[in-house]
Scaffold this active site. Structure first.
Site, PDB file in Angstrom:
ATOM      1  N   CYS A   1       0.625  -1.118  -0.197  1.00  0.00           N
ATOM      2  CA  CYS A   1      -0.054   0.271   0.253  1.00  0.00           C
ATOM      3  C   CYS A   1       1.090   1.018  -0.111  1.00  0.00           C
ATOM      4  O   CYS A   1       1.478   1.969   0.822  1.00  0.00           O
ATOM      5  CB  CYS A   1      -0.590  -0.001   1.276  1.00  0.00           C
TER       6      CYS A   1
ATOM      7  N   GLU B   1     -35.160  -5.853  15.899  1.00  0.00           N
ATOM      8  CA  GLU B   1     -34.422  -5.197  16.427  1.00  0.00           C
ATOM      9  C   GLU B   1     -34.654  -3.853  16.171  1.00  0.00           C
ATOM     10  O   GLU B   1     -35.839  -3.659  16.572  1.00  0.00           O
ATOM     11  CB  GLU B   1     -33.604  -5.241  15.052  1.00  0.00           C
TER      12      GLU B   1
ATOM     13  N   CYS C   1      -1.954   7.428   5.138  1.00  0.00           N
ATOM     14  CA  CYS C   1      -2.687   6.961   5.492  1.00  0.00           C
ATOM     15  C   CYS C   1      -2.740   5.530   6.362  1.00  0.00           C
ATOM     16  O   CYS C   1      -1.567   4.877   5.964  1.00  0.00           O
ATOM     17  CB  CYS C   1      -4.117   6.558   4.751  1.00  0.00           C
TER      18      CYS C   1
ATOM     19  N   CYS D   1     -17.529  -8.189  17.632  1.00  0.00           N
ATOM     20  CA  CYS D   1     -16.479  -7.230  18.047  1.00  0.00           C
ATOM     21  C   CYS D   1     -16.405  -6.785  18.969  1.00  0.00           C
ATOM     22  O   CYS D   1     -15.263  -5.808  18.565  1.00  0.00           O
ATOM     23  CB  CYS D   1     -17.894  -6.026  17.372  1.00  0.00           C
TER      24      CYS D   1
ATOM     25  N   CYS E   1      -7.490   2.832  -2.254  1.00  0.00           N
ATOM     26  CA  CYS E   1      -7.182   1.847  -1.512  1.00  0.00           C
ATOM     27  C   CYS E   1      -7.795   0.130  -2.059  1.00  0.00           C
ATOM     28  O   CYS E   1      -8.401   0.211  -2.375  1.00  0.00           O
ATOM     29  CB  CYS E   1      -8.206   2.060  -0.582  1.00  0.00           C
TER      30      CYS E   1
END
Length: 375
Positions: A3, A262, A11, A334, A89
């Site tokens: 990258c 939800e 970045c 997560c 990207c």
């Protein structure tokens, strides 16, 4: 992944990019295992981690727009609020990598003035693009007002000829603050949902709906959850924080009742629509707060699936699960720290198995799927 943005310092979001991928995966496994060891998850209960492609996996591009009409940048902002262009990207899927330069040129074509954070003027704040597994796109332009709406509509047909855009919309976000989008969505196409086909299930993704940004690992996550649920054969299942129904639709089966809860009404409508299309009469879907629903239900299912945001399920729902009599819980997390906290609040529900799934290569982020059984 090679990258140029990283090596030049433009970045540094992929902080682990210089670490070999096998080492990344091993370090994440150590991190989650150490965090969950105090709640009874010893090494024998961990299954083999699920790896990810190192590049080309991200199905959603959230690009900050800066620069000028003639020379827009799509990417991120520097520390002084100026645009850093990240069109190439390597994290994005090939379809997004091909679409982003076209969307950048469209800023000039439609005369969409990029918003200047330092000067607090301009119209276009973000371009958000999502690619479905089949190649269709959802593209959203986040604007301060409707000033540019007529120009967008005028030039959109030519853009639709150039890109496989199924859903196009404008989001209005007038405030000068670090919020990507506002509540108002104006659709520019007849379709309002992108179909994300995962394991043969067409999940309907609307602009404000959450969906995992790594489609391949999301598919593995849902398959593993389905296998865990099948291994205990519950007759009744609640899918709390169900989103567009990813978990609930995967575990639905003849003779099994599945209820999804939800807070987003749009997501619930999408889940119900997919269930109807698949012919799943044993499913039902409720719009509301997951914890509030459980605490007021007056009964409990055989198994509960929870997939909360990073803050976890919290003490109210953890306490209810501990006292409810629910035999099994499948927890998708997560954030291993809030997961460990929540498991500590449910001592009667003991870990049976756990698995790390690498949703975000080149970073320290992680996803953990764990099966709990009442002791």
């Amino acid at each position: 992944m090679d990258c140029g943005y990283f090596t030049s310092g433009a970045c540094r979001s992929c902080r682990w990019l210089e670490m070999a991928y096998a080492d990344q995966l091993a370090q994440k496994q150590r991190r989650v295992a150490e965090a969950l060891d105090p709640v009874g998850l010893d090494a024998a209960r961990w299954e083999e981690p699920v790896s990810s492609p190192e590049a080309g996996f991200r199905n959603k591009a959230k690009m900050v727009v800066a620069g000028s009409v003639e020379a827009p940048t799509l990417g991120i902002l520097s520390h002084d609020g100026l645009g850093v262009d990240l069109l190439a990207c390597g994290l994005h899927t090939p379809g997004l990598q091909a679409a982003l330069p076209v969307l950048s040129r469209f800023v000039t074509t439609a005369r969409l003035t990029p918003y200047s954070v330092p000067e607090r003027r301009g119209e276009l704040k973000h371009v958000i693009a999502t690619e479905a597994p089949g190649g269709e796109l959802m593209v959203r332009w986040v604007l301060r007002s409707t000033e540019a709406l007529s120009r967008l509509r005028k030039h959109l047909p030519a853009l639709l000829d150039e890109l496989p855009i199924a859903v196009a919309s404008v989001n209005i976000q007038p405030e000068h603050k670090a919020v990507i989008e506002g509540p108002e969505e104006i659709f520019l196409t007849a379709r309002e949902a992108l179909t994300m086909e995962v394991n043969g299930i067409g999940l309907r993704l609307r602009p404000h709906s959450f969906f995992q940004t790594n489609t391949a690992v999301a598919a593995a996550l849902y398959r593993h959850a389905r296998d865990l649920v099948s291994s205990v054969s519950p007759a009744t299942v609640w899918d709390l924080y169900c989103g567009v129904g990813g978990f609930g639709l995967h575990v639905a089966a003849p003779g099994r009742e599945v209820l999804g809860v939800e807070s987003s009404e749009q997501a619930i409508e999408a889940a119900a629509s997919t269930a109807a299309e698949l012919g799943l009469p044993g499913t039902s879907w409720v719009a509301g707060d997951a914890a509030a629903y459980a605490l007021s239900a007056g009964s409990a299912p055989d198994l509960v699936i929870v997939n909360p945001p990073r803050r976890g399920i919290g003490p109210a729902l953890s306490g209810w699960l501990e006292e409810s009599g629910v035999e099994h819980v499948v927890y998708s997390s997560c954030n291993v720290d809030t997961l460990a906290r929540d498991l500590g609040d449910m001592p009667s529900l003991r870990p049976v198995s756990a698995r790390l799934l690498d949703m975000f290569p080149n970073t320290d982020h992680h996803e953990v799927l764990i099966l709990l059984r009442r002791s």
